[in-house]
Design a protein around this motif. Structure first.
Motif, short mmCIF file in Angstrom:
data_model
loop_
_atom_site.label_atom_id
_atom_site.label_comp_id
_atom_site.label_asym_id
_atom_site.label_seq_id
_atom_site.Cartn_x
_atom_site.Cartn_y
_atom_site.Cartn_z
N MET A 1 0.85 -1.20 0.00
CA MET A 1 0.00 0.00 0.00
C MET A 1 0.89 1.25 0.00
SD MET A 1 -2.93 1.23 2.73
CE MET A 1 -3.97 -0.19 2.33
N THR A 2 0.51 2.26 -0.79
CA THR A 2 1.27 3.49 -0.86
C THR A 2 1.13 4.28 0.44
OG1 THR A 2 0.93 3.61 -3.24
CG2 THR A 2 1.56 5.62 -2.15
N ASP A 3 2.24 4.80 0.94
CA ASP A 3 2.23 5.61 2.15
C ASP A 3 1.90 7.05 1.77
OD1 ASP A 3 2.82 7.11 4.47
OD2 ASP A 3 4.33 5.64 5.10
N ARG A 4 0.74 7.53 2.19
CA ARG A 4 0.29 8.89 1.86
C ARG A 4 1.33 9.94 2.23
NH1 ARG A 4 -1.18 12.44 5.26
NH2 ARG A 4 -1.56 10.96 6.94
N ARG A 5 2.01 9.74 3.36
CA ARG A 5 2.96 10.74 3.86
C ARG A 5 4.13 10.96 2.91
NH1 ARG A 5 4.16 7.66 9.33
NH2 ARG A 5 4.19 6.00 7.75
N LEU A 6 4.46 9.96 2.11
CA LEU A 6 5.63 10.02 1.24
C LEU A 6 5.25 9.97 -0.23
CD1 LEU A 6 7.93 7.57 3.25
CD2 LEU A 6 7.83 10.06 3.40
N THR A 7 3.98 10.23 -0.53
CA THR A 7 3.50 10.15 -1.91
C THR A 7 3.16 11.55 -2.42
OG1 THR A 7 2.57 7.96 -1.48
CG2 THR A 7 1.82 9.11 -3.46
N PRO A 8 3.93 12.09 -3.38
CA PRO A 8 3.69 13.45 -3.87
C PRO A 8 2.52 13.53 -4.84
CG PRO A 8 5.56 12.49 -5.01
CD PRO A 8 5.13 11.48 -3.98
N ASN A 9 1.32 13.28 -4.32
CA ASN A 9 0.09 13.27 -5.12
C ASN A 9 -1.01 13.91 -4.29
OD1 ASN A 9 -2.15 12.75 -6.68
ND2 ASN A 9 -1.97 10.53 -6.63
N SER A 10 -1.50 15.04 -4.77
CA SER A 10 -2.55 15.76 -4.03
C SER A 10 -3.92 15.13 -4.21
CB SER A 10 -2.60 17.22 -4.48
OG SER A 10 -3.15 17.31 -5.78
N GLY A 11 -4.04 14.19 -5.15
CA GLY A 11 -5.34 13.65 -5.54
C GLY A 11 -5.85 14.31 -6.80
N ARG A 12 -5.29 15.50 -7.11
CA ARG A 12 -5.65 16.21 -8.34
C ARG A 12 -4.45 16.32 -9.28
NH1 ARG A 12 -8.21 21.80 -7.55
NH2 ARG A 12 -6.00 22.28 -7.12
N ILE A 13 -3.25 16.50 -8.69
CA ILE A 13 -2.01 16.65 -9.44
C ILE A 13 -0.92 15.87 -8.70
CG2 ILE A 13 -0.31 18.26 -10.37
CD1 ILE A 13 -2.42 20.45 -10.25
N ALA A 14 -0.04 15.23 -9.46
CA ALA A 14 1.04 14.45 -8.86
C ALA A 14 2.39 14.87 -9.44
CB ALA A 14 0.83 12.96 -9.08
N HIS A 15 3.43 14.58 -8.70
CA HIS A 15 4.78 14.85 -9.18
C HIS A 15 5.14 13.86 -10.29
CE1 HIS A 15 9.26 15.05 -8.95
NE2 HIS A 15 8.99 16.33 -8.81
N VAL A 16 6.01 14.28 -11.21
CA VAL A 16 6.37 13.43 -12.35
C VAL A 16 7.07 12.14 -11.92
CG1 VAL A 16 6.52 15.29 -14.05
CG2 VAL A 16 8.52 14.75 -12.63
N SER A 17 7.59 12.09 -10.71
CA SER A 17 8.21 10.86 -10.23
C SER A 17 7.20 9.72 -10.13
CB SER A 17 8.85 11.09 -8.86
OG SER A 17 7.89 11.52 -7.91
N LEU A 18 5.90 10.03 -10.18
CA LEU A 18 4.85 9.01 -10.12
C LEU A 18 4.31 8.63 -11.50
CD1 LEU A 18 2.82 10.19 -6.98
CD2 LEU A 18 4.63 8.46 -7.11
N LYS A 19 5.02 9.01 -12.55
CA LYS A 19 4.59 8.69 -13.91
C LYS A 19 4.36 7.19 -14.06
CE LYS A 19 5.88 9.27 -18.77
NZ LYS A 19 6.91 9.80 -19.71
N GLY A 20 3.20 6.84 -14.62
CA GLY A 20 2.83 5.45 -14.82
C GLY A 20 2.18 4.81 -13.62
N GLN A 21 2.10 5.55 -12.49
CA GLN A 21 1.52 4.98 -11.27
C GLN A 21 0.19 5.61 -10.89
OE1 GLN A 21 4.46 4.69 -7.99
NE2 GLN A 21 6.01 5.34 -9.48
N VAL A 22 -0.12 6.78 -11.49
CA VAL A 22 -1.34 7.50 -11.11
C VAL A 22 -2.08 7.97 -12.35
CG1 VAL A 22 -0.44 8.27 -8.88
CG2 VAL A 22 -0.02 9.65 -10.92
N ASN A 23 -3.36 8.25 -12.17
CA ASN A 23 -4.21 8.73 -13.27
C ASN A 23 -4.61 10.18 -13.08
OD1 ASN A 23 -4.54 6.63 -15.13
ND2 ASN A 23 -6.09 5.65 -13.86
N VAL A 24 -3.66 11.04 -12.77
CA VAL A 24 -3.91 12.47 -12.62
C VAL A 24 -2.82 13.21 -13.40
CG1 VAL A 24 -5.02 12.26 -10.35
CG2 VAL A 24 -2.54 12.58 -10.48
#
Length: 274
Positions: A1-24
Motif C-alpha cells: 500500500m502506498t504511504d500517503r505521507r511520502l506520496t507526492p500526489n494531491s489527488g488532483r495533481i502528482a509529481h512526475v516521479s509518479l509517472k505510470g503509477q497515477v491517473n492524474v
C-alpha cells in the motif's frame, strides 16, 4: 500500500516521479522555501497536522487550492498541505541556526525590536555578515547563533540536549514544541544523517535491531509502537514525551518499566543508526 505521507500526489495533481503509477496530471513542481518560523504540514487543507516544517526548509509545490499548497519537503520527502502565506521564493541556504532559538531583529541592534523567532535547525540565506550580525531578507540575526550550512554537528545526543525542556507537541518540529520523532530527526539531520519524520519510518530506516543482551551506546535509538528515544549512555535516554510533556532525560530502566506498565504499546528494541 502506498504511504500517503511520502506520496507526492494531491489527488488532483502528482509529481512526475509518479509517472505510470497515477491517473492524474503530472508536474515537475515549483521550488519554494518556508518563510514562516514554523508551519503545520497537514494531510488535507485545514486538517490537523501530521508534522511541521520550519524556516528555510526547501520544498517542491505540486498543487495549490484555496490558499493552501500541497508540497513535498525535500529534506525527508514528507508530503502535505501548508498555508500559502508560509512560503516564499527559493534561495540557497548558507547558514543554519545551531542554538535552541534565536531572534531576527528589525535592524542590526538588539534594542530595535524583533520580527520573528527562529528554531534550532532553521536554514538561512545570509546576504551579508559582520562581526555581530548576519543579514537575511527578513532582518538581522546574531552571528554567534549561526553556523555555516556546510559544517555538520558530530554528536546527535548533544544536538538533542540543546532542546531539553522544549514543550512536547504532537507532530512538532521546532523549539516551540517537538515530539519524539521530531527530536530524533533534528538530532540526526544536524549531524548530516538522513532521517525520516515519523517513528515508524525511522524504525524501518535504520537496519536491524541490536541483540537484546548488547548494552546501549550513546546515540542508539529505542523504539516502541508510536515512540522513539535516544540513548545518552548505557543508563539514560533523552526523549520528547507525553509523560513529562517536554524533552527530558529518563532512566532507561524506569522508562521501559513505565511504558510497559501503561500498556502504551510493545517495546520493539534498539537500533544503531549507521
Amino acid at each position: 500500500m502506498t504511504d500517503r505521507r511520502l506520496t507526492p500526489n494531491s489527488g488532483r495533481i502528482a509529481h512526475v516521479s509518479l509517472k505510470g503509477q497515477v491517473n492524474v496530471p503530472l508536474t515537475t513542481g515549483e521550488p519554494a522555501r518556508v518563510a514562516a518560523p514554523v508551519t503545520d504540514l497537514c494531510p488535507e487543507p485545514g486538517a490537523l497536522r501530521d508534522r511541521q516544517v520550519i524556516f528555510g526548509a526547501e520544498v517542491t509545490v505540486i498543487d495549490r487550492q484555496d490558499g493552501w499548497s500541497f508540497l513535498r519537503a525535500e529534506a525527508d520527502g514528507y508530503c502535505g498541505w501548508v498555508v500559502d502565506g508560509a512560503l516564499t521564493a527559493p534561495a540557497p541556504a548558507t547558514h543554519l541556526v545551531h542554538v535552541p532559538a534565536t531572534h531576527v531583529y528589525r535592524e542590526a541592534s538588539i534594542k530595535r525590536g524583533e520580527v520573528m523567532r527562529l528554531s534550532l535547525g532553521s536554514r538561512l540565506p545570509v546576504l551579508e555578515e559582520d562581526a555581530k550580525f548576519a543579514r537575511i531578507a527578513e532582518g538581522y540575526v546574531p552571528i554567534q547563533h549561526l553556523r555555516p550550512i556546510t559544517r555538520n554537528d558530530t554528536d546527535p545526543v548533544a544536538v538533542a540536549e540543546r532542546l531539553l525542556g522544549t514543550p512536547y507537541l504532537w507532530g512538532g518540529n521546532s523549539r516551540d514544541g517537538i515530539d519524539c520523532s521530531g527530536l530524533v530527526q533534528m538530532a540526526l539531520t544536524l549531524c548530516g544523517r538522513s532521517c525520516p519524520g515519523d517513528s515508524d519510518l525511522q524504525r524501518a530506516a535504520f537496519g536491524d535491531f541490536l541483540p537484546a543482551e548488547e548494552p546501549p551506546r550513546r546515540g542508539d535509538l529505542f523504539f516502541w509502537k508510536g515512540h522513539v528515544a535516544m540513548a545518552c549512555d548505557a543508563d539514560t535516554l533523552i526523549h520528547a514525551n507525553g509523560h513529562t510533556m517536554n524533552v527530558a532525560y529518563e532512566s532507561i530502566t524506569a522508562c521501559l518499566a513505565r511504558i510497559a506498565a501503561a500498556g502504551e504499546g510493545p517495546f520493539y528494541g534498539v537500533k544503531r543508526p549507521a
